[in-house]
Design a protein around this motif. Structure first.
Motif, PDB file in Angstrom:
ATOM      1  N   GLN A   1       0.804  -1.104   0.041  1.00  0.00           N
ATOM      2  CA  GLN A   1      -0.015   0.131   0.075  1.00  0.00           C
ATOM      3  C   GLN A   1       0.873   1.239   0.104  1.00  0.00           C
ATOM      4  N   PHE A   2       1.862   1.092   0.799  1.00  0.00           N
ATOM      5  CA  PHE A   2       2.963   2.408   0.655  1.00  0.00           C
ATOM      6  C   PHE A   2       3.496   2.562  -0.568  1.00  0.00           C
ATOM      7  N   LEU A   3       4.014   1.655  -1.383  1.00  0.00           N
ATOM      8  CA  LEU A   3       4.415   1.717  -2.515  1.00  0.00           C
ATOM      9  C   LEU A   3       3.210   2.238  -3.471  1.00  0.00           C
ATOM     10  N   LYS A   4       2.120   1.973  -3.377  1.00  0.00           N
ATOM     11  CA  LYS A   4       0.961   2.144  -4.190  1.00  0.00           C
ATOM     12  C   LYS A   4       0.751   3.710  -4.012  1.00  0.00           C
ATOM     13  N   HIS A   5       0.894   4.303  -2.848  1.00  0.00           N
ATOM     14  CA  HIS A   5       0.813   5.780  -2.692  1.00  0.00           C
ATOM     15  C   HIS A   5       1.934   6.488  -3.066  1.00  0.00           C
ATOM     16  N   TYR A   6       3.364   5.969  -2.705  1.00  0.00           N
ATOM     17  CA  TYR A   6       4.545   6.724  -2.750  1.00  0.00           C
ATOM     18  C   TYR A   6       5.674   5.949  -3.596  1.00  0.00           C
ATOM     19  N   GLY A   7       5.106   5.214  -4.554  1.00  0.00           N
ATOM     20  CA  GLY A   7       6.122   4.478  -5.240  1.00  0.00           C
ATOM     21  C   GLY A   7       6.697   5.201  -6.374  1.00  0.00           C
ATOM     22  N   THR A   8       6.288   6.415  -6.934  1.00  0.00           N
ATOM     23  CA  THR A   8       7.150   6.856  -8.091  1.00  0.00           C
ATOM     24  C   THR A   8       7.449   8.230  -7.571  1.00  0.00           C
ATOM     25  N   GLU A   9       8.173   8.708  -8.435  1.00  0.00           N
ATOM     26  CA  GLU A   9       8.656  10.239  -8.116  1.00  0.00           C
ATOM     27  C   GLU A   9       7.579  11.175  -8.210  1.00  0.00           C
ATOM     28  N   ALA A  10       6.616  11.298  -9.106  1.00  0.00           N
ATOM     29  CA  ALA A  10       5.605  11.980  -9.040  1.00  0.00           C
ATOM     30  C   ALA A  10       4.804  11.947  -8.019  1.00  0.00           C
ATOM     31  N   GLN A  11       4.484  10.593  -7.332  1.00  0.00           N
ATOM     32  CA  GLN A  11       3.448  10.513  -6.302  1.00  0.00           C
ATOM     33  C   GLN A  11       4.241  11.187  -5.150  1.00  0.00           C
ATOM     34  N   CYS A  12       5.484  10.909  -5.094  1.00  0.00           N
ATOM     35  CA  CYS A  12       6.398  11.567  -3.911  1.00  0.00           C
ATOM     36  C   CYS A  12       6.446  13.297  -3.809  1.00  0.00           C
ATOM     37  N   GLY A  13       6.421  13.639  -5.160  1.00  0.00           N
ATOM     38  CA  GLY A  13       6.340  15.249  -5.377  1.00  0.00           C
ATOM     39  C   GLY A  13       5.020  15.484  -4.842  1.00  0.00           C
ATOM     40  N   SER A  14       4.105  15.040  -5.460  1.00  0.00           N
ATOM     41  CA  SER A  14       2.668  15.384  -4.945  1.00  0.00           C
ATOM     42  C   SER A  14       2.317  15.371  -3.368  1.00  0.00           C
ATOM     43  N   ALA A  15       3.052  14.286  -2.923  1.00  0.00           N
ATOM     44  CA  ALA A  15       2.730  14.061  -1.480  1.00  0.00           C
ATOM     45  C   ALA A  15       3.470  15.317  -0.787  1.00  0.00           C
ATOM     46  N   PHE A  16       4.880  15.559  -1.288  1.00  0.00           N
ATOM     47  CA  PHE A  16       5.701  16.565  -0.464  1.00  0.00           C
ATOM     48  C   PHE A  16       5.096  17.947  -0.807  1.00  0.00           C
TER      49      PHE A  16
END
Ligand SMILES: [Zn+2]
Length: 87
Positions: A16-31
């Motif tokens: 589930q963690f990788l589903k939410h934060y598994g790509t650079e775009a997802q990490c950028g959006s979350a940040f």
């Protein structure tokens, strides 16, 4: 040592963690949401209207009033990092 509250969320599996934060775009959006929960705010004039400029892999926010440019990681612990956010 403090627990990393992003990595160790209760009832959040690695999948589930990788589903939410598994790509650079997802990490950028979350940040971006963590840094500016109500949207971008210019650090100079507190204006909320901006445009985005993409410089390679660096996303830059430019204030529409004072033209201050701020990167997503500028002024944070990730400032000037050469590493992707997801590492
Ligand atoms: Zn501004």
């Amino acid at each position: 040592m403090a627990i990393n509250r992003i990595q160790f969320q209760a009832r959040l599996s690695l999948g589930q963690f990788l589903k939410h934060y598994g790509t650079e775009a997802q990490c950028g959006s979350a940040f971006e949401k963590a840094r500016w929960p109500s949207g971008f705010i210019c650090p100079t004039c507190q204006n909320t209207r901006y445009c985005q400029v993409q410089h390679g892999r660096v996303k830059t926010f430019q204030c529409n009033r004072c033209h201050k440019q701020v990167t997503l990681t500028g002024g944070t612990i990730f400032h000037a990092t050469k590493l992707p956010l997801m590492i």
